[in-house]
Design a protein around this motif. Structure first.
Motif, PDB file in Angstrom:
ATOM      1  N   HIS A  22       0.837  -1.205   0.000  1.00 32.79           N
ATOM      2  CA  HIS A  22       0.000   0.000   0.000  1.00 32.79           C
ATOM      3  C   HIS A  22       0.873   1.257   0.000  1.00 32.79           C
ATOM      4  O   HIS A  22       0.516   2.279   0.576  1.00 32.79           O
ATOM      5  CB  HIS A  22      -0.920   0.000   1.222  1.00 32.79           C
ATOM      6  N   HIS A  55      -6.291   7.588  -2.896  1.00 33.95           N
ATOM      7  CA  HIS A  55      -7.221   6.595  -2.344  1.00 33.95           C
ATOM      8  C   HIS A  55      -6.680   5.839  -1.139  1.00 33.95           C
ATOM      9  O   HIS A  55      -7.452   5.369  -0.302  1.00 33.95           O
ATOM     10  CB  HIS A  55      -7.670   5.612  -3.440  1.00 33.95           C
ATOM     11  N   ASP A  56      -5.365   5.707  -1.033  1.00 37.88           N
ATOM     12  CA  ASP A  56      -4.779   5.001   0.112  1.00 37.88           C
ATOM     13  C   ASP A  56      -3.909   5.929   0.953  1.00 37.88           C
ATOM     14  O   ASP A  56      -2.959   5.479   1.594  1.00 37.88           O
ATOM     15  CB  ASP A  56      -3.944   3.806  -0.369  1.00 37.88           C
ATOM     16  N   ASP A  59      -5.098   4.425   4.650  1.00 33.77           N
ATOM     17  CA  ASP A  59      -5.939   3.226   4.581  1.00 33.77           C
ATOM     18  C   ASP A  59      -6.418   2.851   5.981  1.00 33.77           C
ATOM     19  O   ASP A  59      -5.631   2.794   6.927  1.00 33.77           O
ATOM     20  CB  ASP A  59      -5.127   2.078   3.971  1.00 33.77           C
ATOM     21  N   SER A  99     -13.298   0.596  -1.713  1.00 34.27           N
ATOM     22  CA  SER A  99     -12.641  -0.611  -1.229  1.00 34.27           C
ATOM     23  C   SER A  99     -13.540  -1.830  -1.350  1.00 34.27           C
ATOM     24  O   SER A  99     -14.762  -1.725  -1.431  1.00 34.27           O
ATOM     25  CB  SER A  99     -12.217  -0.433   0.234  1.00 34.27           C
ATOM     26  N   ASP A 121      -7.941  -0.038  -9.015  1.00 41.35           N
ATOM     27  CA  ASP A 121      -7.412  -0.538  -7.751  1.00 41.35           C
ATOM     28  C   ASP A 121      -7.561  -2.050  -7.659  1.00 41.35           C
ATOM     29  O   ASP A 121      -6.649  -2.759  -7.213  1.00 41.35           O
ATOM     30  CB  ASP A 121      -8.151   0.145  -6.599  1.00 41.35           C
TER      31      ASP A 121
END
Length: 214
Positions: A22, A55-56, A59, A99, A121
């Motif tokens: 990640h 997006h991460d 996380d 996710s 993703d």
């Protein structure tokens, strides 16, 4: 330097030292997948690229399951950069809903941009890279590689998925092998088919070696 370049710099700095499934290289692959899918899909490129890059950024699995921290940090960064509030809200919604675990709960948001970035993703979660990422994260969490006495869960709930400590091989059945059928864009479907087949071949070889037959 434009907003994409500034976002790249922000993400590279923030994720320096992150778990390697990640980290920045994962982000770069998802960003590249996003740009590839955008060649054949109708969606806003700026929203897609910003969401792919951010997006991460935080996380939830690395922040005690807090699913709000990623969208919040992304929003704070984009507001500081003077990005339009409508774009910021859309990017935050994508981060919150893209996710796999989000798909196990109630779906409250959808857009062409979400579908593009989510597919991008998910492509990085399957195939050779997906296998490498799965075992890297399993090692990071000190999980068993495989334990034939612990069966994979079928139709796993969001809460169970978030809290699982199962062996990494179980993750194939609880997530990775399900992703091919969850792709929305034609480009992702085409790529996913080959990567899915690769994972099935890997599992056949794994079990053969486990049983001393290969």
């Amino acid at each position: 330097m434009d907003i994409i370049e500034r976002t790249v710099a922000f993400v590279q700095h923030t994720l320096s030292g992150a778990e390697s499934g990640h980290d920045w290289w994962h982000i770069l692959r998802v960003w590249n997948n996003t740009k590839l899918i955008l060649q054949t899909e109708q969606a806003d490129p700026l929203i897609c690229e910003l969401a792919a890059l951010l997006h991460d950024i935080a996380d939830s699995k690395f922040h005690n399951g807090d699913e709000s921290i990623g969208p919040r940090i992304a929003g704070e960064f984009l507001r500081k950069e003077g990005v339009d509030s409508v774009i910021i809200e859309h990017v935050q919604q994508i981060i919150l809903n893209m996710s796999f675990k989000a798909s196990l709960g109630e779906i409250t948001f959808d857009s062409p941009e979400l579908r593009v970035v989510r597919d991008a993703d998910r492509l990085d979660a399957i195939g050779a890279i997906g296998i490498a990422r799965a075992f890297n994260y399993g090692g990071f969490k000190n999980r068993e590689i495989y334990n034939p006495t612990i069966p994979a869960e079928q139709n796993i709930s969001k809460e169970a998925y978030k809290n699982t400590t199962a062996p990494t091989i179980n993750h194939f059945y609880e997530k990775l092998l399900l992703l091919q059928d969850k792709m929305h864009t034609e480009t992702a479907k085409r790529i996913a088919a080959q990567r899915h087949q690769y994972m099935e071949g890997f599992l056949q070889q794994f079990y053969a070696e486990w049983d001393g037959l290969a």
